[in-house]
Design a protein around this motif. Structure first.
Motif, PDB file in Angstrom:
ATOM      1  N   SER A  26      55.981  49.169 -12.639  1.00 14.97           N
ATOM      2  CA  SER A  26      55.137  47.953 -12.393  1.00 14.97           C
ATOM      3  C   SER A  26      56.077  47.134 -11.822  1.00 14.97           C
ATOM      4  CB  SER A  26      54.793  47.087 -13.851  1.00 14.97           C
ATOM      5  OG  SER A  26      55.981  46.552 -14.178  1.00 14.97           O
ATOM      6  N   VAL A  27      55.294  46.155 -10.790  1.00 11.99           N
ATOM      7  CA  VAL A  27      55.905  45.321  -9.838  1.00 11.99           C
ATOM      8  C   VAL A  27      56.730  44.195 -10.784  1.00 11.99           C
ATOM      9  CG1 VAL A  27      55.585  43.243  -8.045  1.00 11.99           C
ATOM     10  CG2 VAL A  27      54.140  45.392  -8.017  1.00 11.99           C
ATOM     11  N   GLY A  28      56.311  43.882 -11.896  1.00 15.13           N
ATOM     12  CA  GLY A  28      57.139  42.961 -12.670  1.00 15.13           C
ATOM     13  C   GLY A  28      58.482  43.482 -13.128  1.00 15.13           C
ATOM     14  N   ALA A  29      58.434  44.746 -13.306  1.00 15.10           N
ATOM     15  CA  ALA A  29      59.744  45.329 -13.843  1.00 15.10           C
ATOM     16  C   ALA A  29      60.788  45.465 -12.589  1.00 15.10           C
ATOM     17  CB  ALA A  29      59.368  46.730 -14.432  1.00 15.10           C
ATOM     18  N   THR A  30      59.943  45.870 -11.550  1.00 21.00           N
ATOM     19  CA  THR A  30      60.990  46.158 -10.359  1.00 21.00           C
ATOM     20  C   THR A  30      61.565  45.036  -9.848  1.00 21.00           C
ATOM     21  OG1 THR A  30      59.436  47.710  -9.605  1.00 21.00           O
ATOM     22  CG2 THR A  30      60.917  47.178  -8.017  1.00 21.00           C
ATOM     23  N   MET A  31      60.888  43.753  -9.963  1.00 17.50           N
ATOM     24  CA  MET A  31      61.362  42.453  -9.480  1.00 17.50           C
ATOM     25  C   MET A  31      62.372  41.919 -10.526  1.00 17.50           C
ATOM     26  SD  MET A  31      59.791  41.581  -6.755  1.00 17.50           S
ATOM     27  CE  MET A  31      60.287  39.814  -6.719  1.00 17.50           C
ATOM     28  N   LEU A  32      62.157  42.387 -11.528  1.00 18.90           N
ATOM     29  CA  LEU A  32      63.194  41.782 -12.878  1.00 18.90           C
ATOM     30  C   LEU A  32      64.544  42.640 -12.631  1.00 18.90           C
ATOM     31  CD1 LEU A  32      63.868  40.175 -15.144  1.00 18.90           C
ATOM     32  CD2 LEU A  32      62.968  41.626 -16.536  1.00 18.90           C
ATOM     33  N   ARG A  33      64.463  44.103 -12.356  1.00 17.89           N
ATOM     34  CA  ARG A  33      65.597  44.854 -11.969  1.00 17.89           C
ATOM     35  C   ARG A  33      66.344  44.195 -10.723  1.00 17.89           C
ATOM     36  NH1 ARG A  33      63.025  49.453 -11.156  1.00 17.89           N
ATOM     37  NH2 ARG A  33      63.671  49.173  -8.835  1.00 17.89           N
ATOM     38  N   ASN A  34      65.558  44.155  -9.816  1.00 20.54           N
ATOM     39  CA  ASN A  34      66.184  43.605  -8.578  1.00 20.54           C
ATOM     40  C   ASN A  34      67.018  42.480  -8.196  1.00 20.54           C
ATOM     41  OD1 ASN A  34      65.612  46.121  -7.339  1.00 20.54           O
ATOM     42  ND2 ASN A  34      63.872  45.394  -5.936  1.00 20.54           N
ATOM     43  N   LEU A  35      66.256  41.408  -9.193  1.00 23.62           N
ATOM     44  CA  LEU A  35      66.810  40.227  -9.423  1.00 23.62           C
ATOM     45  C   LEU A  35      68.272  40.065  -9.967  1.00 23.62           C
ATOM     46  CD1 LEU A  35      63.588  38.066 -10.169  1.00 23.62           C
ATOM     47  CD2 LEU A  35      65.140  37.509  -8.156  1.00 23.62           C
ATOM     48  N   ARG A  36      68.254  40.950 -11.421  1.00 29.29           N
ATOM     49  CA  ARG A  36      69.628  41.279 -12.017  1.00 29.29           C
ATOM     50  C   ARG A  36      70.566  41.668 -11.369  1.00 29.29           C
ATOM     51  NH1 ARG A  36      70.472  38.703 -16.903  1.00 29.29           N
ATOM     52  NH2 ARG A  36      70.453  40.450 -18.146  1.00 29.29           N
ATOM     53  N   GLU A  37      70.227  43.272 -10.683  1.00 29.22           N
ATOM     54  CA  GLU A  37      71.186  43.862  -9.962  1.00 29.22           C
ATOM     55  C   GLU A  37      71.515  43.438  -8.645  1.00 29.22           C
ATOM     56  OE1 GLU A  37      69.501  47.769  -9.314  1.00 29.22           O
ATOM     57  OE2 GLU A  37      69.558  48.285 -11.706  1.00 29.22           O
ATOM     58  N   GLY A  38      70.843  42.241  -8.087  1.00 30.79           N
ATOM     59  CA  GLY A  38      71.374  41.721  -6.916  1.00 30.79           C
ATOM     60  C   GLY A  38      72.487  40.841  -7.040  1.00 30.79           C
ATOM     61  N   GLY A  39      72.548  40.370  -8.121  1.00 31.83           N
ATOM     62  CA  GLY A  39      73.934  39.569  -8.636  1.00 31.83           C
ATOM     63  C   GLY A  39      73.523  38.114  -8.270  1.00 31.83           C
TER      64      GLY A  39
END
Length: 896
Positions: A26-39
């Motif tokens: 899902s877009v919501g899960a992808t966005m959360l992962r990227n926000l977390r992994e981006g630092g």
């Protein structure tokens, strides 16, 4: 809106993710992962009533429950929910949002509005900026923000990438990672419901973390806004554009050839050039160009010297240069002699092949000689690896020379692994490095084309000639044509009526009359004088020659009568339903050495009126030699338009043919641009042929199409670049006579230099805060060639003792992109102070800003500049104390 609240979009301190999810894919899960992994180091607030925690983070049920207003909200919820979410965010104090959701434009709310419009209506009261909808998000690697659906993020750098396409985002980011390319910002605009190209370019133009801007565009919707922002960005940093969707189809099936010839891609090309940007055609070219331009030095000229350690690669480079429209350096005899001493096996002409076993010192010595030749404006060095010479040793020998030289040295290191160290050494020395000879040459040509576009952006042109057009007569003729069109349904003007309008704008035309009958044609021929040409006049015939409707070199009344009767008969036979309105009689233009050209105008659906020029005559479509430019034009821009055609080489003269009068051709193009800018009812114009030789240019045949204003567009609104605002000119009394207060024009360059030279050193320092001995060309261009949509400079001018105009005083104001605040400056010639010029120009400036809706005018001055401080106090400004950090006094005037 432009840049308002965009800082919260590009550099947020906190982010809310509305629609956060743990559902895989899902877009919501992808966005959360990227926000977390981006630092991202700021606060992160997931929002979704279905969860209490996600990935160890507390989750809020609604944006109204958040502990603070996030700078940025990312919305990944169904379209119907978005307007309410945006409204609650606005009430909370959030000022930027990314809408990832698709379908916003097609879905409708209970009131029948599109969800897109409902979303904008909800955001508007709070000035909340929206990226999207259907955006793939943005990345700001410098702060660890990956607010996108891209996989893997991006490295930090100083390049900004702006794209409409989310699909392109993933591919470009993956491409960039393999080449160690970093970004200051990477943004996918999506549908651009609010934030568009113009907004982003305005923001990035003043972003200190961005040194180059790359734009990928499929279309532009707000042409005026885009052009103003693009020109501002290109003035401050390299700005490159990859335009997708290169349609080769005609823009319109117009009644005039100009409308058929001016293809949309030609118009985009003209807009990119006019904005001072560089156009590229592939993603590889895009990143190669920014790397080249970031390392490029000012060009001495456009001639390139080529050397290499093998004939094959150098020949490939020479071919690429020739087919790219470049020029190889023609070396001086002294240079050739010195090079033959260094390379005895070289014949003195042709490819400069150093041979495969050439030691590093030979590269260095040969390049050193070339860099001292006045005709070698840049050098491309090609090295093919071999077992004899280490490429890194060649790089070490050449790099210091390239770094110290004021000319560009570009290197091609053929191969990959064996030349990796050489490439690194070249990069560290600021020397652009390429993998193939063609890429190296193309890198040089990109510098050439970019500098040309920058020069057009900054050029101060010469005067376009004397006299003003008879606008009232032209407008009266157009109004009459519109009235006839309302009665007949026909808005296409034939040759005589069109020429009358052209004549009102000072465009030379062959004497032409319209006759209703053969007897009238004979009378008109006698009035004009023999020999004459006679042509059929029919609204149903586009190409007169197709029906035998043209007779030339008629030198007696009998010949004229016979020709008209023959034409009428022929028309009845070939087109029995065609109307015959009569005949056109015109003076015979006998000049076998004249060039047949086409000049015209058409209406583009995005950029409005465009000007077309090229080779004319009956075969104009088959020849397909034309170029397009955006109005308004001046002499420099008109000459550039001419130069972009193949016929330009013929116009320069060849064999026994003398050169054509390019100034006369340019004057016609300038006046055509002026005509379509000032008379908005004109939608198409053909001048074909425009005959040109060494004695001038004259219109032989012309036609024009008009449309009512509601279909043609407002004179100013339909132009992508605002023309000179003649309506702001004002004659006022002064010192027992009169002076003219008017906006500054590029043609004021010479007068502005004289004005600057008449200032005392202290007055210059008061104006520029530093001592300046002379006005540099770039400064002069910046002062006189302005974007009237963003800034204004009024001058007080009169005729000097020699009859030439002289500038007495200047007031200038530059508004921010939001038109909230405008910074002003005023300078009066040193020997004319205390005579009311400053007050006069400032009052005009203030009235202008009020009329535009500017909220405040601000300025600053050195504390010792008592005259200006006294002037602004007299005009009602608030004057602040001395700013200890900047050493100036600031003042402001609230215009609300």
């Amino acid at each position: 809106m432009s840049v308002r609240n965009l800082k919260q979009l590009f550099a947020p301190a906190s982010v809310a993710l509305v629609g956060a999810s743990e559902r895989p894919g899902s877009v919501g899960a992808t966005m959360l992962r990227n926000l977390r992994e981006g630092g991202f180091k700021g606060a992160l607030y997931p929002v979704n009533p279905k969860y209490d925690t996600l990935d160890g983070l507390q989750v809020w049920a609604d944006v109204g429950d958040l502990p603070q207003a996030p700078d940025l909200a990312i919305i990944c919820t169904p379209p119907a929910t978005i307007p309410a979410i945006v409204r609650r965010l606005g009430e909370l104090g959030t000022r930027a949002a990314i809408v990832m959701s698709a379908g916003v434009s097609t879905a409708r709310d209970a009131r029948g509005r599109s969800i897109k419009q409902a979303m904008l209506d909800a955001a508007n009261p709070y000035l909340l900026r929206i990226l999207g909808a259907n955006s793939s998000g943005l990345l700001a690697p410098g702060i660890g923000l990956n607010a996108s659906i891209a996989v893997g993020g991006a490295a930090a750098g100083r390049i900004a990438f702006v794209s409409e396409s989310g699909a392109l985002m993933a591919g470009v980011l993956d491409w960039a990672r393999t080449r160690n390319v970093g970004f200051s910002t990477f943004i996918a605009l999506g549908e651009s419901a609010d934030v568009d190209f113009g907004d982003v370019l305005d923001y990035l133009a003043s972003d200190p973390g961005t040194s180059a801007i790359l734009v990928h565009a499929e279309s532009v919707r707000h042409a005026r806004k885009f052009m103003s922002a693009a020109r501002a960005a290109a003035r401050s940093k390299p700005t490159l554009m990859l335009k997708a969707g290169r349609s080769l189809e005609a823009a319109t099936a117009g009644a005039c050839l100009s409308g058929v010839l001016a293809r949309p891609d030609d118009v985009y090309d003209a807009a990119i050039r006019r904005a001072g940007m560089l156009r590229v055609y592939t993603t590889d070219q895009l990143f190669a160009a920014v790397e080249t331009l970031a390392r490029a030095k000012p060009l001495f000229g456009e001639r390139l010297a080529l050397i290499g350690n093998g004939a094959g690669p150098v020949v490939l480079a020479a071919d690429a240069l020739q087919y790219g429209g470049g020029h190889q350096a023609v070396l001086a005899a002294e240079t050739v002699a010195r090079l033959r001493d260094l390379v005895p096996e070289w014949s003195g002409s042709g490819e400069l092949n150093l041979r495969g076993d050439a030691p590093p010192e030979r590269y260095r010595d040969v390049i050193d000689v070339l860099l001292h030749d006045p005709e070698a404006h840049a050098v491309v060095m090609i090295h093919a690896p071999n077992a004899v010479v280490d490429p890194a040793d060649v790089a070490r020998a050449v790099a210091p020379l390239a770094k110290a030289s004021s000319r560009n040295v570009l290197a091609c290191w053929l191969g990959l692994q064996s030349v990796g160290e050489a490439r690194t050494i070249a990069y560290e020395a600021g020397m652009p490095a390429y993998r193939t000879p063609e890429a190296a040459v193309n890198g040089f040509l990109q510098i050439v084309h970019f500098r040309r576009n920058q020069q057009l952006l900054m050029e101060v042109p010469a005067s376009i000639g004397d006299g003003e057009p008879d606008r009232d007569r032209a407008r009266a003729l157009v109004r009459a044509a519109l009235e006839r069109g309302r009665r007949t349904g026909r808005y296409l003007l034939d040759d005589p009526d069109t020429k009358a309008i052209l004549d009102a704008y000072g465009i030379p035309t062959v004497p032409t009359r319209a006759a209703a009958t053969p007897d009238e044609a004979v009378a008109m021929a006698a009035e004009i004088g023999y020999p004459v040409a006679v042509k059929i006049l029919s609204p149903d015939v586009v190409q007169k020659s197709d029906v035998g409707g043209v007779s030339l070199d008629l030198d007696t009344p009998e010949a004229v009568r016979a020709a008209t009767e023959r034409m009428a008969k022929r028309l009845a036979e070939l087109k029995p339903d065609a109307r015959l309105d009569g005949f056109i009689v015109q003076a015979m233009a006998r000049n076998p050495e004249a060039h047949e050209l086409i000049a015209g105008a058409a209406l583009d659906s995005v950029f409005g009126p465009v000007i077309l020029f090229g080779q004319g005559g009956l075969a104009v479509e088959a020849v397909n030699d034309h170029a397009v430019a955006l109005p308004p034009l001046n002499t420099v821009l008109a000459r550039d338009l001419i130069s972009r055609t193949r016929v330009a080489r013929q116009l320069a003269g060849y064999r026994n043919h003398p050169p054509a009068d390019l100034d006369a051709i340019a004057a016609v193009l300038v006046q055509v641009a002026r005509l379509v800018a000032e008379v908005p009812e004109i939608v198409e114009l053909d001048i074909n042929p425009l005959l040109a030789d060494g004695n001038g240019a004259v219109v032989l045949d012309a036609r024009l199409r008009v449309a009512p204003p509601d279909r043609a567009g407002n004179a100013l609104d339909r132009l992508a670049i605002r023309p000179y605002p003649v309506e702001l000119e004002e004659v006022v009394p002064w010192q027992g006579g009169t002076i003219l207060l008017r906006p500054i024009r590029p043609e004021d360059g010479a007068a502005h230099v004289a004005f600057f030279n008449a200032l005392t050193p202290d007055d210059v320092r008061y104006r520029m805060f530093v001592r300046v001995r002379e006005l540099q060309p770039a400064q002069l261009a910046r002062f006189t060639q302005i974007d009237y949509d963003r800034e204004m400079a009024f001058i007080a001018t009169r005729s000097g003792p020699d009859g030439a105009p002289e500038t007495l005083a200047v007031s200038r104001v530059v508004a921010d992109p939001d038109n909230m605040s405008a910074e002003f400056a005023v300078t009066v010639r040193s020997d004319l102070k205390g005579k009311g010029l400053g007050v006069m120009l400032m009052n005009k400036l203030i009235a202008y800003c009020r009329a535009r809706g500017t909220r405040e005018i601000v300025g600053e001055a050195l504390p010792q500049n008592a005259p200006v401080i006294g002037l602004v106090k007299k005009l009602g400004f608030t004057v602040g104390p001395v700013d200890e950090d900047e050493g100036v006094r600031k003042f402001w005037l609230d215009l609300r």
